[in-house]
Each structure stands twice: as structure tokens, then as C-alpha cells.
Design a protein around this motif. Structure first.
Motif, mmCIF file in Angstrom:
data_model
loop_
_atom_site.group_PDB
_atom_site.id
_atom_site.type_symbol
_atom_site.label_atom_id
_atom_site.label_comp_id
_atom_site.label_asym_id
_atom_site.label_seq_id
_atom_site.Cartn_x
_atom_site.Cartn_y
_atom_site.Cartn_z
ATOM 1 N N SER A 127 68.776 108.133 4.631
ATOM 2 C CA SER A 127 70.012 108.002 3.845
ATOM 3 C C SER A 127 70.373 106.534 3.664
ATOM 4 O O SER A 127 70.836 106.120 2.597
ATOM 5 N N LEU A 128 70.166 105.760 4.708
ATOM 6 C CA LEU A 128 70.450 104.320 4.615
ATOM 7 C C LEU A 128 69.576 103.687 3.535
ATOM 8 O O LEU A 128 70.048 102.885 2.729
ATOM 9 N N LEU A 129 68.304 104.081 3.516
ATOM 10 C CA LEU A 129 67.406 103.543 2.497
ATOM 11 C C LEU A 129 67.837 103.992 1.098
ATOM 12 O O LEU A 129 67.791 103.215 0.148
ATOM 13 N N GLU A 130 68.268 105.243 0.981
ATOM 14 C CA GLU A 130 68.733 105.739 -0.324
ATOM 15 C C GLU A 130 69.879 104.882 -0.848
ATOM 16 O O GLU A 130 69.846 104.395 -1.980
ATOM 17 N N ARG A 131 70.901 104.669 -0.021
ATOM 18 C CA ARG A 131 72.061 103.869 -0.458
ATOM 19 C C ARG A 131 71.647 102.431 -0.745
ATOM 20 O O ARG A 131 72.112 101.816 -1.687
ATOM 21 N N THR A 132 70.754 101.905 0.104
ATOM 22 C CA THR A 132 70.339 100.510 -0.060
ATOM 23 C C THR A 132 69.559 100.338 -1.357
ATOM 24 O O THR A 132 69.776 99.369 -2.086
ATOM 25 N N LEU A 133 68.668 101.275 -1.643
ATOM 26 C CA LEU A 133 67.879 101.192 -2.879
ATOM 27 C C LEU A 133 68.777 101.308 -4.109
ATOM 28 O O LEU A 133 68.590 100.616 -5.100
ATOM 29 N N VAL A 152 60.369 102.911 -6.350
ATOM 30 C CA VAL A 152 59.876 101.743 -5.609
ATOM 31 C C VAL A 152 58.551 102.152 -4.964
ATOM 32 O O VAL A 152 58.339 103.342 -4.692
ATOM 33 N N PRO A 153 57.654 101.186 -4.759
ATOM 34 C CA PRO A 153 56.395 101.562 -4.113
ATOM 35 C C PRO A 153 56.621 102.059 -2.679
ATOM 36 O O PRO A 153 57.344 101.425 -1.913
ATOM 37 N N ILE A 154 56.031 103.210 -2.377
ATOM 38 C CA ILE A 154 56.170 103.795 -1.030
ATOM 39 C C ILE A 154 54.779 104.061 -0.478
ATOM 40 O O ILE A 154 53.948 104.660 -1.152
ATOM 41 N N LYS A 176 63.145 93.090 -5.117
ATOM 42 C CA LYS A 176 61.993 93.998 -5.241
ATOM 43 C C LYS A 176 61.614 94.548 -3.868
ATOM 44 O O LYS A 176 61.210 93.806 -2.987
ATOM 45 N N ILE A 177 61.768 95.853 -3.723
ATOM 46 C CA ILE A 177 61.655 96.492 -2.407
ATOM 47 C C ILE A 177 60.444 97.417 -2.340
ATOM 48 O O ILE A 177 60.133 98.111 -3.313
ATOM 49 N N PHE A 197 60.875 97.665 3.812
ATOM 50 C CA PHE A 197 61.487 98.401 4.913
ATOM 51 C C PHE A 197 60.428 99.282 5.544
ATOM 52 O O PHE A 197 59.746 100.026 4.836
ATOM 53 N N VAL A 198 60.322 99.219 6.852
ATOM 54 C CA VAL A 198 59.458 100.159 7.564
ATOM 55 C C VAL A 198 60.367 101.184 8.209
ATOM 56 O O VAL A 198 61.213 100.834 9.042
ATOM 57 N N GLU A 199 60.247 102.424 7.806
ATOM 58 C CA GLU A 199 61.011 103.477 8.476
ATOM 59 C C GLU A 199 60.136 104.003 9.603
ATOM 60 O O GLU A 199 59.187 104.757 9.381
ATOM 61 N N ASN A 200 60.424 103.539 10.806
ATOM 62 C CA ASN A 200 59.597 103.913 11.951
ATOM 63 C C ASN A 200 59.808 105.391 12.301
ATOM 64 O O ASN A 200 60.731 106.028 11.803
ATOM 65 N N VAL A 201 58.964 105.927 13.143
ATOM 66 C CA VAL A 201 59.104 107.309 13.604
ATOM 67 C C VAL A 201 60.408 107.400 14.414
ATOM 68 O O VAL A 201 60.747 106.481 15.151
ATOM 69 N N GLY A 202 61.136 108.487 14.242
ATOM 70 C CA GLY A 202 62.412 108.656 14.939
ATOM 71 C C GLY A 202 62.229 108.735 16.447
ATOM 72 O O GLY A 202 61.752 109.729 16.986
#
Lengths: 114, 214
Positions: free
Chosen positions: B44-50, B80-82, B58-59, B114-119
Motif C-alpha cells: 500500500s505504501l508503494l501504491e501511494r508513493t507511485l 513502472v518496471p517491476i 523514475k521508479i 524500492f525493494v519490497e523485502n519478504v515480510g
């Protein structure tokens, strides 16, 4: 899970060191682990038993020393041990500290036979 | 016989992390490692940030996930590239998997990854990915004891986000306890109280982000 991935990584270092020194059988593995790594000794031991099973360390004893957390204050240069996770200088109350030890994950030495 | 080794157990990971750091510096890309428990709101943080930064900066995103591509799918609409890293049960990302993922980006055309690490709050903290900074994301619904239980993350993070602040009155989260523990651990750590679903407090986070890039 944390302990298992630590042990798996330890084995990469163990295997390299053993082959460089031509060791065929490992009898003891000595580690140094910083307190901040929050390793649970029993879990580390069982992870070691699982991972070492089909290796040259299958009968090896795992020995580890826990390294207490020590820091140095940037303002007054005092060095002190951190207890109960209180990272505040007892001398000048500053929170700007450099970690001196406590994050180690070291393979100290191996004991074994050629 | 005894052989002195005195090597870091994570040596291979640390060496690779150094290479990643050098590569990112060359390409002028800032990489941030987001660390949190499952469900605290990284995606969700990434969604709002994007949504809010997408046009200016450029993310790229590296998504670490234990078994699915659900998070990556949620982010697809932002164009964005994922790059997805499936750890197949592994509890953290490592620098070798990041190096591979970076090879799939056009780094020259990126400012920020942004690296979304494993929870998970333990292992991701121990494994350096070559990032510029670690971002700790915690939420009010998880309880106020995260700093006390996971000191290393809050020592290493460059910023902490307290998400789901809109729900705080419905939980037993005690802000005084949270901040007291945090101050003991790391008095210099900036903390921003946010809500990703209600769009609260994100301006300070975005400002912090812009500061990292410039």
C-alpha cells in the motif's frame, strides 16, 4: 528460519575453508555471534544438525560465543556496553553512537583432521 | 588440527552487496530496502508513493515474495518496471538475487528502486542487499512492542514509518511506549505517522524520499 539461513551460510564458509586446508573431517566449529543477531541457541543447534548431516561436519560439535553489544559515543568518546537495548550514552546522554561489537556472525575456527 | 578462519558467515552476501552498491552508484540510482512484518502495508505504501511521485521520479520495484506474485500484480497498473523475486519459501532476499534482478532493469533510466523485502523483521535486517538505506515499516495493529522485540532493525533503519495511524484508537497500541522504546534504541531515527489507506501523513515521507535522491 533465521537460524537455518545463518547455518546454511556458515556451511558455504566452512566448505571453502576446509577444502583450502585439505580438511577431510571436521570435529568442531567455533562461531562468534553478536547479541543483536537475536540467535536462539537451540534453534541454531538443530539447524546445524540438519544441514551438517551429509557433509564432512556430520559429527562436528557446534560451539558459539555470544558477543555483547558495545558502542562508542560520538560526542564524548565513551565506550560502554549496551544492556536492555538502551542505546543512550550513560555519560552525556547522547544517542549518537557507533557500534563497536554485537552484530558479529563469524566463523572463528574449525577443528578437524586431514 | 585447528584452522583459524575468522570470516564473516555472511561474507559472500556482503561481497555481493558491495558490488551492487558500486553498480548503483555508477548508474546514479538510489535503492531502498523496505522491511516489515507481513501485512503492515509495504505494498500500500508503494501504491501511494507511485501515485504521488510517479511522474517526477523514475521508479523501479523489486518485489520479494515467498510464493506468489500478488503484490507485483497490485503494482502493475502504475506502469513502472517491476522485477519479481520469488524466494520459494526463503524468509529474506539476498544480494545475489538483487544483482540478478538489477540486470533486468534499464538502470540508466531509473532514479529510485524500492525493494519490497519478504515480510519478516529478523532475517531481512541481517542480509545487506547493497541498498542505500533500510526503511522500517510498522503498523499500529501489530502492537507497540516491535522496537523492543527487533532492536537491530530500528538501529539500522534510516527512517521508520508507523502505518495505519487512522486505526490507532481502535487498537491497544500505546504511542508513549512505542516512542519510549524507539528513543532508547535510536534517538535519531525519523518516524513518520502515516495511513496509506486514508492518505494521511505521506507528505513527510515523500519529502524524506526526495532528500534521498538529491
Amino acid at each position: 528460519m533465521h537460524e537455518l539461513s545463518i547455518i546454511e551460510n556458515i556451511f558455504k564458509v566452512i566448505e571453502k575453508a576446509a577444502s583450502e586446508n585439505d580438511i577431510k573431517k571436521i570435529s568442531q566449529v567455533n562461531l562468534k555471534i553478536g547479541k543483536l543477531q537475536q540467535v536462539v541457541p537451540d534453534l541454531l543447534q538443530s539447524a546445524f544438525e540438519v544441514v551438517s548431516k551429509d557433509t564432512l561436519a556430520n559429527e562436528a560439535k557446534l560451539v558459539f560465543e555470544e558477543v555483547p553489544v558495545k558502542v562508542k559515543c560520538r560526542s564524548c568518546q565513551k565506550e560502554f556496553g549496551v544492556e536492555n537495548n538502551i542505546f543512550v550514552c550513560p555519560n552525556c546522554a547522547s544517542g549518537e553512537l557507533d557500534l563497536l561489537q554485537g552484530k558479529e556472525l563469524f566463523l572463528v575456527s574449525l577443528e578437524g583432521d586431514k | 588440527m585447528k584452522i583459524e578462519v575468522m570470516k564473516s558467515v555472511l561474507e559472500a552476501n556482503e561481497d555481493k552487496a558491495k558490488e551492487v552498491r558500486t553498480l548503483l552508484k555508477q548508474k546514479k540510482v538510489v535503492m531502498l530496502n523496505l522491511i516489515s512484518s507481513p501485512g503492515s502495508g509495504k505494498t500500500s505504501l508503494l501504491e501511494r508513493t507511485l501515485e504521488q511521485l510517479g511522474n517526477n521520479i523514475k521508479i523501479g520495484i523489486i518485489e520479494g515474495d515467498v510464493a506468489t506474485d500478488k503484490d507485483a500484480k497490485r503494482l502493475q497498473k502504475y506502469n513502472v518496471p517491476i522485477v519479481m523475486i520469488n524466494t520459494e519459501g526463503g524468509c529474506h532476499l539476498d544480494s545475489a538475487s538483487i544483482e540478478k534482478a538489477l540486470g533486468k532493469f534499464d538502470l540508466v533510466n531509473l532514479d529510485l528502486i524500492f525493494v519490497e523485502n519478504v515480510g519478516n523483521l529478523v532475517c531481512p535486517t541481517a542480509f545487506d542487499l547493497g541498498e542505500n538505506a533500510k526503511v522500517a515499516v510498522v503498523s499500529t495493529t501489530e502492537g507497540d512492542d516491535k522496537p523492543a522485540k527487533y532492536p537491530m532493525l530500528f538501529r539500522e533503519a534510516a527512517v521508520a514509518l508507523l502505518n495505519k495511524i487512522d486505526l490507532v484508537e481502535h487498537t491497544d497500541f500505546n504511542k508513549d511506549v512505542f516512542y519510549e522504546e524507539l528513543t532508547k534504541l535510536n534517538s535519531k531515527l525519523p518516524v513518520y505517522e502515516i495511513s496509506c489507506t486514508k492518505n494521511i501523513g505521506l507528505a513527510s515521507w515523500l519529502k524524506w524520499l526526495e532528500g534521498q535522491i538529491n
